[in-house]
Design a protein around this motif. Structure first.
Motif, short mmCIF file in Angstrom:
data_model
loop_
_atom_site.label_atom_id
_atom_site.label_comp_id
_atom_site.label_asym_id
_atom_site.label_seq_id
_atom_site.Cartn_x
_atom_site.Cartn_y
_atom_site.Cartn_z
N ALA A 78 0.83 -1.21 0.00
CA ALA A 78 0.00 0.00 0.00
C ALA A 78 0.87 1.26 0.00
N ILE A 79 1.95 1.25 0.78
CA ILE A 79 2.87 2.39 0.79
C ILE A 79 3.50 2.56 -0.59
N ASN A 80 3.98 1.46 -1.18
CA ASN A 80 4.66 1.51 -2.48
C ASN A 80 3.72 1.84 -3.63
N ALA A 81 2.42 1.67 -3.45
CA ALA A 81 1.45 1.98 -4.50
C ALA A 81 1.01 3.44 -4.47
N ASP A 82 1.35 4.16 -3.41
CA ASP A 82 0.92 5.54 -3.23
C ASP A 82 1.76 6.46 -4.13
N ARG A 83 1.11 7.15 -5.05
CA ARG A 83 1.82 8.01 -6.00
C ARG A 83 2.59 9.14 -5.32
N GLU A 84 2.06 9.67 -4.24
CA GLU A 84 2.75 10.76 -3.55
C GLU A 84 4.00 10.24 -2.83
N MET A 140 5.75 7.75 -3.77
CA MET A 140 6.68 7.31 -4.81
C MET A 140 7.03 8.42 -5.81
N ARG A 141 6.73 9.64 -5.46
CA ARG A 141 6.94 10.78 -6.37
C ARG A 141 8.37 10.87 -6.90
N TYR A 142 9.36 10.56 -6.08
CA TYR A 142 10.76 10.68 -6.49
C TYR A 142 11.39 9.34 -6.84
N PHE A 143 10.56 8.37 -7.19
CA PHE A 143 11.01 7.08 -7.69
C PHE A 143 10.48 6.91 -9.10
N GLN A 144 10.92 5.86 -9.79
CA GLN A 144 10.51 5.65 -11.18
C GLN A 144 9.00 5.55 -11.32
N LYS A 145 8.36 4.82 -10.39
CA LYS A 145 6.92 4.62 -10.49
C LYS A 145 6.44 3.95 -9.21
N PRO A 146 5.14 4.01 -8.95
CA PRO A 146 4.61 3.20 -7.85
C PRO A 146 4.86 1.72 -8.14
N LEU A 147 4.95 0.93 -7.09
CA LEU A 147 5.23 -0.50 -7.25
C LEU A 147 3.97 -1.34 -7.06
N SER A 148 3.89 -2.40 -7.83
CA SER A 148 2.80 -3.36 -7.68
C SER A 148 3.05 -4.24 -6.47
N VAL A 207 27.77 1.81 0.49
CA VAL A 207 26.64 1.60 1.39
C VAL A 207 25.86 2.91 1.44
N ASP A 208 24.55 2.81 1.25
CA ASP A 208 23.74 4.02 1.33
C ASP A 208 22.67 3.84 2.40
N ILE A 209 22.14 4.97 2.83
CA ILE A 209 21.03 4.96 3.77
C ILE A 209 19.82 5.54 3.04
N GLY A 210 18.67 4.91 3.25
CA GLY A 210 17.46 5.38 2.58
C GLY A 210 16.23 5.10 3.41
N TRP A 211 15.10 5.65 2.96
CA TRP A 211 13.86 5.54 3.72
C TRP A 211 12.67 5.70 2.78
N ARG A 212 11.56 5.15 3.21
CA ARG A 212 10.27 5.31 2.52
C ARG A 212 9.18 5.06 3.55
N LEU A 213 8.48 6.12 3.94
CA LEU A 213 7.44 6.01 4.96
C LEU A 213 6.08 6.32 4.36
N GLY A 214 5.06 5.66 4.90
CA GLY A 214 3.69 5.98 4.52
C GLY A 214 3.37 7.42 4.90
N PRO A 260 14.00 11.67 -16.69
CA PRO A 260 14.79 12.91 -16.57
C PRO A 260 14.32 13.84 -15.45
N HIS A 261 13.05 13.76 -15.05
CA HIS A 261 12.55 14.65 -14.00
C HIS A 261 13.10 14.29 -12.62
N ILE A 262 13.69 13.10 -12.46
CA ILE A 262 14.28 12.72 -11.17
C ILE A 262 15.74 12.26 -11.29
N GLN A 263 16.31 12.33 -12.50
CA GLN A 263 17.66 11.79 -12.71
C GLN A 263 18.75 12.58 -12.00
N GLN A 264 18.62 13.90 -11.93
CA GLN A 264 19.63 14.72 -11.26
C GLN A 264 19.47 14.53 -9.76
#
Length: 182
Positions: A26-32, A34-42, A94-101, A164-168
């Motif tokens: 449900a978190i991964n399907a939310d367009r908002e 996932m705004r800075y990712f390629q697309k929402p995930l199934s 090694v990177d640190i990342g996050w994705r919250l509902g 291109p809108h998120i590549q930089q």
């Protein structure tokens, strides 16, 4: 009661479990979200991500962890460490990342959780951690600053050529055990 690898006053960090799929999908399907990712995930793509995280944890001892809100026992999303090997002059790293509902945004939880993950990286004796976000993602860049990471450079993310809108992206880093900037 889940077995937490580590916790903060409000958050518990653990490996992924089968019962996480619905909430994380449900978190991964939310367009908002996932705004800075390629697309929402199934749902299937979310399961594949969970599977990758479980393998990474087995191999490396870290991953983007499942994170629970301790008071409500709800999965809020993921915060953790990843192994990046895409084409760049700073990989592998090694990177640190996050994705919250969205329900959990603007409560200081990302900063709290990311700080704990940096402490975990130190315990694992990882010498350097980077973080990257699309240059327009001011919220994530602000978290990077709050957890003590320093701006390193901007770069064009090789895996985002078709977006291109998120590549930089802006790249931040923290070097443990060193006071000098490299």
């Amino acid at each position: 009661m889940p077995q937490y690898l580590f916790s903060t006053p409000r958050l518990g960090f653990r490996t992924w479990q089968p019962f996480d799929l619905d909430d994380f999908a449900a978190i991964n399907a939310d367009r908002e979200v996932m705004r800075y990712f390629q697309k929402p995930l199934s749902r299937e793509e979310t399961q594949a991500m969970i599977d990758r995280m479980l393998r990474m944890y087995e191999e490396k001892g870290y991953c983007y962890f499942a994170v629970d809100h301790l008071e409500s026992k709800e999965l809020i999303g993921t915060i953790g460490l990843g192994w990046k090997t895409f084409e760049a002059d700073f990989t592998p790293c090694v990177d640190i990342g996050w994705r919250l509902g969205k329900k959990w945004w603007n409560k200081g939880l990302t900063t709290e959780g990311a700080s704990a993950c940096l402490d975990f990286a130190k315990q694992l004796q990882i010498p350097e951690v980077v973080s990257m976000a699309s240059v327009g993602n001011g919220a994530s860049i602000q978290v990077m600053r709050k957890i003590g990471m320093a701006y390193w450079k901007d770069f064009e993310h090789s895996e985002l050529r078709d977006f291109p809108h998120i590549q930089q992206c802006s790249l931040y880093r923290i070097i443990f055990g060193s006071t000098e900037e490299r």
